[in-house]
Write an enzyme that holds these catalytic residues in place. Structure first.
Site, PDB file in Angstrom:
ATOM      1  N   SER A 130       0.831  -1.200   0.000  1.00  0.00           N
ATOM      2  CA  SER A 130       0.000   0.000   0.000  1.00  0.00           C
ATOM      3  C   SER A 130       0.864   1.247   0.000  1.00  0.00           C
ATOM      4  O   SER A 130       1.904   1.290   0.661  1.00  0.00           O
ATOM      5  CB  SER A 130      -0.908   0.014   1.241  1.00  0.00           C
ATOM      6  OG  SER A 130      -1.585   1.250   1.346  1.00  0.00           O
ATOM      7  N   TYR A 188      -2.797  -0.581  10.170  1.00  0.00           N
ATOM      8  CA  TYR A 188      -2.890  -0.977   8.761  1.00  0.00           C
ATOM      9  C   TYR A 188      -1.598  -0.638   8.020  1.00  0.00           C
ATOM     10  O   TYR A 188      -1.022  -1.489   7.330  1.00  0.00           O
ATOM     11  CB  TYR A 188      -4.074  -0.282   8.095  1.00  0.00           C
ATOM     12  CG  TYR A 188      -4.122  -0.468   6.598  1.00  0.00           C
ATOM     13  CD1 TYR A 188      -4.541  -1.674   6.042  1.00  0.00           C
ATOM     14  CD2 TYR A 188      -3.730   0.553   5.736  1.00  0.00           C
ATOM     15  CE1 TYR A 188      -4.568  -1.854   4.663  1.00  0.00           C
ATOM     16  CE2 TYR A 188      -3.757   0.386   4.363  1.00  0.00           C
ATOM     17  CZ  TYR A 188      -4.181  -0.818   3.827  1.00  0.00           C
ATOM     18  OH  TYR A 188      -4.196  -0.996   2.454  1.00  0.00           O
TER      19      TYR A 188
END
Length: 321
Positions: A199, A214
């Site tokens: 990501s 995350y």
């Protein structure tokens, strides 16, 4: 003699300035040349370089985790389009059946196996199901796509322990253990490609406040991928971390309220088309062309500016003005 002497003195006096101008001009030319080469390289990699023949190089089967929605589902379609057979991994049996039927309607010769695996549940049972599914199959491509994030932007102390532990379990433990289950077969056959979906939250910007756990798990994915790349590249196994920015998916829609595509936010299908072309090349890449441009522009900003920008976005999504 006097005019000649004056001219010589002026030449000697101005010589350092002249040399400085030459140096500055040369540095400018080298900088322009370097940027031009980088631009040409980016154009070649992004738009011209051919994709690899995945079946010929790696094998006839591909496994995709998180295959029932978003990027995972789009990857499954693209792999089937390439002619690979599929092992689809997901937690919802009905969605797995639906995706299988949709793919078979378009690619009727594709062989498909499904594995019900809730990454937030009994991981050991899920891994056992994965091992049983791949037994005897030439699994050449693994797409580790399954992942979760916070239901909403929150400071770390506000996040329920069950929520952040679940993120660690799914994003970190799940990816690691699936990779460990598939890797021995690749080593035995001396070929394979492992693609881990990272990501931009952990790579492109230095921090991702209000989504801390995350971002931390995705940073793990990046380091995990890079180390595996070095360990197994000589064994014929290509490990890659793909770093997307925003893509229109169910998760992004819920977290960031992004539901429409734009210049810099592709659909899952458009992202997967670009991503398939990059498999087997760089250890880390940002497949979608507009995402790589965003990364390039972000590199000109200081960490303080990027941190403040990400914090402002997080606070806005948390509902605080």
């Amino acid at each position: 003699m006097l005019p000649c002497l004056v001219h010589h003195q002026l030449y000697v006096t101005n010589q350092p300035i002249f040399l400085l101008l030459i140096i500055i001009t040369s540095l400018g030319l080298f900088t322009i040349l370097g940027r031009s080469i980088s631009l040409l390289k980016w154009v070649f990699i992004t738009f011209i370089r051919p994709s690899k023949n995945l079946i010929k190089i790696y094998g006839s089967w591909a496994m995709v985790t998180g295959a029932t929605d978003g990027i995972g589902k789009a990857f499954a379609y693209q792999l089937a389009k390439q002619g690979l057979n599929l092992i689809l991994v997901g937690r919802n049996s009905n969605k797995l059946k639906t995706v299988s039927k949709e793919i078979l309607s378009e690619f009727p010769t594709t062989r498909i196996k499904t594995v019900i695996f809730d990454f937030s549940g009994d991981v050991s049972a899920g891994i056992k199901a994965v091992e049983e599914a791949i037994e005897g199959l030439d699994v050449g491509v693994l797409i580790n796509n399954a992942g979760v994030t916070y239901p909403a932007a929150r400071y770390f102390h506000e996040v329920d322990e069950k929520v952040w532990m679940n993120i660690v379990k799914v994003n970190l433990e799940g990816t690691t253990r699936v990779t460990r289950a598939v890797l021995p077969g690749m080593l035995q056959r001396k070929r394979g490609a492992i693609v881990n979906i990272g990501s931009g939250a952990s790579i492109v910007v230095p921090s991702h406040p209000l989504y801390t756990i995350y971002a931390a798990t995705k940073a793990y994915i990046d380091q995990f991928s890079r180390s595996l790349y070095v360990e197994y590249n000589r064994s014929g196994i290509d490990v890659q971390c793909q770093v997307p920015l925003y893509v229109v998916t169910k998760m992004v829609s819920e977290v960031a309220s992004i539901e429409k595509t734009s210049l810099f936010i592709p659909s899952a299908e458009d992202y997967a088309k670009a991503a398939i072309r990059r498999i087997g090349y760089e250890a880390r890449c940002t497949p979608y062309w507009a995402h790589s441009l965003q990364w390039f522009f972000a590199s000109f900003l200081s960490e303080d500016i990027l941190d403040a920008w990400r914090l402002a976005i997080g606070i806005r999504r948390r509902g605080i003005i």
